[in-house]
Design a protein around this motif. Structure first.
Motif, PDB file in Angstrom:
ATOM      1  N   SER A 288       5.308   3.390   5.136  1.00 50.70           N
ATOM      2  CA  SER A 288       5.544   4.426   6.133  1.00 50.70           C
ATOM      3  C   SER A 288       6.343   4.005   7.216  1.00 50.70           C
ATOM      4  O   SER A 288       6.710   2.933   7.382  1.00 50.70           O
ATOM      5  CB  SER A 288       4.027   4.486   6.769  1.00 50.70           C
ATOM      6  OG  SER A 288       3.975   5.519   7.642  1.00 50.70           O
TER       7      SER A 288
ATOM      8  N   PRO B  82       1.764  10.943   7.842  1.00 51.33           N
ATOM      9  CA  PRO B  82       3.085  10.118   7.825  1.00 51.33           C
ATOM     10  C   PRO B  82       4.197  10.727   7.320  1.00 51.33           C
ATOM     11  O   PRO B  82       5.270  10.073   7.271  1.00 51.33           O
ATOM     12  CB  PRO B  82       2.470   8.602   7.357  1.00 51.33           C
ATOM     13  CG  PRO B  82       1.761   9.109   6.246  1.00 51.33           C
ATOM     14  CD  PRO B  82       0.828  10.226   6.976  1.00 51.33           C
TER      15      PRO B  82
ATOM     16  N   ASP C  11       0.529   5.726  11.929  1.00 50.63           N
ATOM     17  CA  ASP C  11       0.034   5.193  10.745  1.00 50.63           C
ATOM     18  C   ASP C  11       0.011   3.819  10.204  1.00 50.63           C
ATOM     19  O   ASP C  11      -0.718   3.075   9.644  1.00 50.63           O
ATOM     20  CB  ASP C  11       0.809   6.250   9.842  1.00 50.63           C
ATOM     21  CG  ASP C  11       0.621   6.197   8.169  1.00 50.63           C
ATOM     22  OD1 ASP C  11      -0.733   6.153   7.981  1.00 50.63           O
ATOM     23  OD2 ASP C  11       1.042   5.603   7.348  1.00 50.63           O
TER      24      ASP C  11
ATOM     25  N   GLN D 253      -2.535   1.976  12.264  1.00 54.14           N
ATOM     26  CA  GLN D 253      -4.011   2.125  11.685  1.00 54.14           C
ATOM     27  C   GLN D 253      -4.131   1.526  10.638  1.00 54.14           C
ATOM     28  O   GLN D 253      -5.198   0.753  10.232  1.00 54.14           O
ATOM     29  CB  GLN D 253      -4.094   3.916  11.495  1.00 54.14           C
ATOM     30  CG  GLN D 253      -5.480   3.981  11.067  1.00 54.14           C
ATOM     31  CD  GLN D 253      -5.603   5.528  10.822  1.00 54.14           C
ATOM     32  OE1 GLN D 253      -4.786   6.408  10.858  1.00 54.14           O
ATOM     33  NE2 GLN D 253      -6.708   6.086  10.622  1.00 54.14           N
TER      34      GLN D 253
END
Length: 497
Positions: A189, A67, A194, A197
């Protein structure tokens, strides 16, 4: 190899735009724009063929892994969007030469084409990026260039339309950026994959829900989702014809694409289902179809009629998204492409009428269709596509939407599609009746030099572009393999099936 091709879609117009602005020759500026658009289209086709079977192409800018770095992640959905944007840009560029010379002062034409390339850059960047802040940056690049393009319209009302769009567009961008900031504060982020997730680790935070509301509102305003559509009719009707062609076919479609990414890739589907967002979007989509179609039927000026029609067509896309099944989402994604082709063709027809008669007022164009039989025939084909007549691109979208609505028991959607189609017959017939079946009247054309017969002919570039659009309405209505396969692959990817 295709990893490098993805970045070229952004780099080519980025380099070409300032070079174009330096040239004083309008023909060179147009040639560069056509070359840039064609190059991007060819690259988009190559990438689309590479990912249409579900494959992904990833490019990490500067070699920095996400990221931490910015990532371009290409799948069937954003490759499809890039194909739409670059394809319409190419058709618009072919069309633009005579249209732009007729509507814009020669001294500003190179700047017009530079702004056009920057708009293309922004829209392609939105489609390709896998970073939410980078998406905001490209959203602003496209928006700023759009404000400039709209303001170059022939009449003073174009400045008012551009200013109105600037105010509302800035509000939308601000809302989206606030949402991105809240989400960054919660997740740490900006990379879409990312965040998705690790979503469960910060899903409980109130900031996350607030971020979603701000981002959806910001994108909905940019996409002209009812009732946040007030900027669209003036912007499309007052912009130069080539700009109306390009923006009506691409700008709102790219914003709808951004909405897909936020709702399906950034957030878990169940998260916003629990917030009752599908019901809200479905209701707004249904109202948009009927309201936009009814307002289109009320109009007496062709470009404004087509602009309100776009509000209704955006409603169909939102309905498909909100139905939350494969057929609905496939129809929604297909309609991004189908409506782009249809509306670009119709706005090109309106531009030819403006070129020939210096007006798009239907009352002043009575019988004009008989003077331009081939151009009128192309417009009728696009109009039938807008209604959804079998054999045209508009039919397949409505068919899958009806299947999806019946599958989920959403009978209100079935009724809405039927009413919307009937109203579409009404406003398309209004154009046909005015241009062909009403008695001819003498059109008063002003600001034409003595002995100049150019207004008595349709320029070859405008005619070719118009018939490319009409041909696509028929071709992709009969041969749906490419659009259907790409839309199905993208829908399954979003639904994670």
């Amino acid at each position: 190899m295709n990893e490098q091709l993805t970045i070229l879609l952004v780099v080519i117009p980025l380099i070409a735009a300032p070079i174009t602005a330096l040239f004083k020759n309008k023909d060179i500026a147009w040639a560069i724009t056509l070359l840039v658009s064609t190059a991007c289209f060819v690259l988009s086709v190559i990438i689309m063929l590479d990912v249409i079977d579900g494959k992904h192409v990833i490019y990490e800018l500067g070699g920095w892994r996400p990221p931490w770095g910015i990532e371009y992640k290409i799948d069937a959905l954003n490759a499809f969007i890039a194909l739409i944007v670059s394809g319409i840009a190419t058709i618009s560029s072919i069309y633009a030469k005579s249209s732009v010379e007729h509507e814009i002062d020669d001294s500003t034409i190179p700047l017009f084409y530079a702004a056009f390339q920057l708009c293309l850059l922004g829209l392609l960047g939105i489609a390709l990026t896998g970073d939410v802040f980078n998406l905001f940056v490209f959203l602003e690049i496209s928006s700023l260039s759009t404000y400039a393009l709209i303001s170059m319209g022939k009449h003073r009302k174009a400045l008012t339309a551009a200013f109105s769009y600037l105010i509302l567009g800035t509000v939308g961008a601000t809302f989206f950026l606030i949402g991105v900031g809240f989400l960054f504060a919660a997740s740490g982020s900006l990379n879409t994959a990312d965040i998705a997730q690790r979503f469960e680790t910060f899903a409980h935070m109130q900031l996350v829900e607030t971020a979603l509301i701000f981002m959806v509102l910001g994108i909905a305003l940019k996409a002209a989702v009812f009732p946040l559509h007030s900027w669209l009719p003036n912007a499309y009707s007052q912009a130069p014809s080539a700009v109306s062609v390009f923006l009506s076919a691409t700008a709102t479609k790219v914003s709808i694409y951004a909405l897909y990414r936020v709702l399906f890739d950034l957030y878990p589907v169940q998260y916003w289902v629990d917030m009752l967002m599908p019901q809200i979007l479905l209701s707004l989509g249904c109202v948009a179809v009927i309201y936009g179609s009814y307002r289109a039927w009320q109009q007496v000026e062709m470009k404004r009629l087509l602009a309100f029609s776009s509000v209704a067509q955006i409603g169909y896309m939102i309905i498909g998204l909100a139905l939350l099944n494969q057929n609905g989402l496939t129809a929604s994604i297909m309609h991004l492409f189908n409506h782009a082709v249809i509306k670009a063709t119709l706005f090109m027809g309106a531009g030819i009428l403006l070129y020939r008669a210096n007006t798009t007022d239907l009352g002043s164009l009575r019988g004009m269709g008989r003077d331009i039989p081939w151009s009128f025939a192309a417009m009728v084909i696009a109009g039938l596509s807008l209604i959804g007549v079998p054999g045209t691109v508009g039919f397949i979208t409505k068919w899958y939407l009806l299947e999806s609505a019946i599958e989920t028991g959403q009978w209100i959607v079935v009724v809405t599609i039927v009413i919307g189609s009937v109203l579409a017959i009404g406003y398309v017939w209004k154009i046909v009746e005015s241009l062909y079946f009403r008695s001819s009247r003498k059109v008063h054309i002003h600001a034409v030099e003595s002995g100049d017969d150019s207004v008595g002919k349709t320029p070859i570039g405008m005619a070719v572009a118009l018939w490319i659009g009409a041909g696509l309405c028929i071709f992709f209505g009969l041969n749906t393999d490419l659009s259907f396969d790409a839309a199905t692959t993208a829908a399954l990817s979003l639904l994670k099936q």
